[in-house]
Design a protein around this motif. Structure first.
Motif, PDB file in Angstrom:
ATOM      1  N   THR A  31     -31.528  74.459  77.949  1.00 35.51           N
ATOM      2  CA  THR A  31     -30.545  74.291  79.033  1.00 35.51           C
ATOM      3  C   THR A  31     -29.553  73.170  78.734  1.00 35.51           C
ATOM      4  OG1 THR A  31     -32.036  72.850  80.292  1.00 35.51           O
ATOM      5  CG2 THR A  31     -32.120  75.208  80.781  1.00 35.51           C
ATOM      6  N   ARG A  36     -23.893  70.977  77.542  1.00 35.32           N
ATOM      7  CA  ARG A  36     -23.058  70.537  76.420  1.00 35.32           C
ATOM      8  C   ARG A  36     -21.862  71.467  76.248  1.00 35.32           C
ATOM      9  NH1 ARG A  36     -25.200  67.095  72.583  1.00 35.32           N
ATOM     10  NH2 ARG A  36     -27.209  66.240  73.185  1.00 35.32           N
ATOM     11  N   ARG A 105     -24.014  72.301  88.070  1.00 33.02           N
ATOM     12  CA  ARG A 105     -25.450  72.635  88.027  1.00 33.02           C
ATOM     13  C   ARG A 105     -25.709  73.975  88.702  1.00 33.02           C
ATOM     14  NH1 ARG A 105     -27.721  68.638  85.624  1.00 33.02           N
ATOM     15  NH2 ARG A 105     -29.666  69.799  85.689  1.00 33.02           N
ATOM     16  N   ASP A 127     -34.551  69.299  84.477  1.00 33.27           N
ATOM     17  CA  ASP A 127     -34.938  69.695  85.839  1.00 33.27           C
ATOM     18  C   ASP A 127     -35.613  71.065  85.844  1.00 33.27           C
ATOM     19  OD1 ASP A 127     -32.734  71.192  85.075  1.00 33.27           O
ATOM     20  OD2 ASP A 127     -31.827  71.198  87.072  1.00 33.27           O
ATOM     21  N   ARG A 182     -27.596  57.521  78.339  1.00 35.95           N
ATOM     22  CA  ARG A 182     -27.686  58.906  78.806  1.00 35.95           C
ATOM     23  C   ARG A 182     -28.889  59.086  79.743  1.00 35.95           C
ATOM     24  NH1 ARG A 182     -28.455  64.025  75.982  1.00 35.95           N
ATOM     25  NH2 ARG A 182     -28.732  63.043  73.961  1.00 35.95           N
ATOM     26  N   ASP A 186     -28.817  60.338  83.571  1.00 35.92           N
ATOM     27  CA  ASP A 186     -29.537  61.562  83.965  1.00 35.92           C
ATOM     28  C   ASP A 186     -30.600  61.275  85.034  1.00 35.92           C
ATOM     29  OD1 ASP A 186     -28.005  63.014  82.192  1.00 35.92           O
ATOM     30  OD2 ASP A 186     -29.497  62.994  80.585  1.00 35.92           O
ATOM     31  N   ARG A 189     -28.758  60.242  88.701  1.00 35.61           N
ATOM     32  CA  ARG A 189     -27.839  61.083  89.479  1.00 35.61           C
ATOM     33  C   ARG A 189     -28.499  61.614  90.749  1.00 35.61           C
ATOM     34  NH1 ARG A 189     -28.181  65.385  84.770  1.00 35.61           N
ATOM     35  NH2 ARG A 189     -30.088  66.425  85.439  1.00 35.61           N
TER      36      ARG A 189
HETATM   37  O1  C5P Z   1     -31.278  68.303  76.037  1.00 36.54           O
HETATM   38  P1  C5P Z   1     -29.967  67.705  75.627  1.00 36.54           P
HETATM   39  O2  C5P Z   1     -30.086  66.294  75.149  1.00 36.54           O
HETATM   40  O3  C5P Z   1     -29.166  68.563  74.711  1.00 36.54           O
HETATM   41  O4  C5P Z   1     -29.151  67.647  77.011  1.00 36.54           O
HETATM   42  C1  C5P Z   1     -27.839  67.160  77.063  1.00 36.54           C
HETATM   43  C2  C5P Z   1     -27.516  66.687  78.467  1.00 36.54           C
HETATM   44  O5  C5P Z   1     -27.436  67.795  79.361  1.00 36.54           O
HETATM   45  C3  C5P Z   1     -28.516  65.737  79.121  1.00 36.54           C
HETATM   46  O6  C5P Z   1     -28.314  64.384  78.736  1.00 36.54           O
HETATM   47  C4  C5P Z   1     -28.248  65.949  80.605  1.00 36.54           C
HETATM   48  O7  C5P Z   1     -27.126  65.207  81.037  1.00 36.54           O
HETATM   49  C5  C5P Z   1     -27.868  67.421  80.665  1.00 36.54           C
HETATM   50  N1  C5P Z   1     -28.979  68.276  81.074  1.00 36.54           N
HETATM   51  C6  C5P Z   1     -29.248  68.385  82.418  1.00 36.54           C
HETATM   52  N2  C5P Z   1     -30.208  69.249  82.860  1.00 36.54           N
HETATM   53  C7  C5P Z   1     -30.920  69.977  82.003  1.00 36.54           C
HETATM   54  C8  C5P Z   1     -30.685  69.861  80.613  1.00 36.54           C
HETATM   55  C9  C5P Z   1     -29.727  68.972  80.176  1.00 36.54           C
HETATM   56  O8  C5P Z   1     -28.613  67.707  83.223  1.00 36.54           O
HETATM   57  N3  C5P Z   1     -31.824  70.828  82.459  1.00 36.54           N
END
Ligand code: C5P
Length: 225
Positions: A31, A36, A105, A127, A182, A186, A189
């Motif tokens: 996800t 990204r 989201r 999440d 990061r 995350d 929020r």
């Molecule tokens: O897993 P990855 O590091 O590639 O995720 C990139 C960004 O995407 C996370 O730092 C977060 O901000 C967001 N993300 C999220 N919810 C998810 C997966 C990723 O908010 N389920």
């Protein structure tokens, strides 16, 4: 069956999800790659990342798909392969901003759930066990010491040839700072923050190999299948 793997940046979720999906013949859902892709496409189309409505409108209109190409899973946006473009430091630095927008989201939720229809999946993110698949049969919260996560990221980036000790240490410091920024964004929020589901099994991988972590999760999958 749904296996949910959540955790902070660089905790090994992708590698472990890939390995488990292969072992059990499950689909894999990354996800983070979707958030990204939104961050990359916004920048590519010249949308100001502070323009919440603009970014949300983009997220609602693009079609993100995962498709295998020559054995590797590629991610496309409206048919364009962006697998490489979403892994840059620029996207690392901006993705948390777009992922915090509620409309973004919401736009990602339906396509994420669609992947599980009619399939067993291993889904990884922030999440998955709390919001996307709260009824997942197996929930894992994967962590590791932040410095170790940064070190693994740097080594992964360099493939087989790691830089000399001094350069390595410098890069680890930079990566550690980026990872911590990061994670803080995350976890802090308002919507779907990075948080451990109450019924998740927490696994700290600092002192364990990928295989050891996979074996542990594989036992959970077998128990609950
Ligand atoms: O897993 P990855 O590091 O590639 O995720 C990139 C960004 O995407 C996370 O730092 C977060 O901000 C967001 N993300 C999220 N919810 C998810 C997966 C990723 O908010 N389920």
């Amino acid at each position: 069956m749904i296996v949910a793997i959540d955790g902070p940046a660089g905790s090994g979720k992708s590698t472990i999800a890939r390995e488990l999906a292969q072992r059990f013949g499950f689909e894999k859902l990354d996800t983070g790659a979707m958030y990204r892709a939104v961050a990359f496409m916004a920048a590519d189309r010249g949308i100001d990342l502070d323009d919440e409505q603009g970014v949300e409108a983009l997220a609602r209109t693009i079609t993100i798909r995962f498709a295998p190409v020559e054995g590797a899973l590629r991610i496309t946006v409206d048919g364009r392969d962006v697998s490489r473009e979403i892994r840059t430091p620029a996207v690392d630095a901006t993705v948390s901003k777009v992922a915090a927008y509620p409309g973004v989201r919401e736009a990602m939720l339906e396509p994420q759930r669609a992947v599980a229809e009619g399939h067993d999946i291993v889904a990884e993110g922030r999440d998955i066990g709390t919001v996307v698949f709260p009824d997942a049969e197996v929930k894992v919260f994967l962590t590791a010491d932040p410095r170790e996560r940064a070190r693994r990221r740097v080594l992964q980036r360099h493939g087989g040839d790691a830089p000399d000790a001094e350069a390595l240490e410098r890069e680890v410091e930079e990566t550690l700072a980026a990872i911590e920024r990061r994670d803080a964004a995350d976890a802090g929020r308002a919507v779907a923050p990075l948080v451990e589901a109450p019924d998740a099994v927490e696994i700290d991988s600092t002192a364990h190999t990928i295989d050891e972590v996979c074996d542990r999760i594989a036992r959970l999958i077998e128990e609950r299948r």
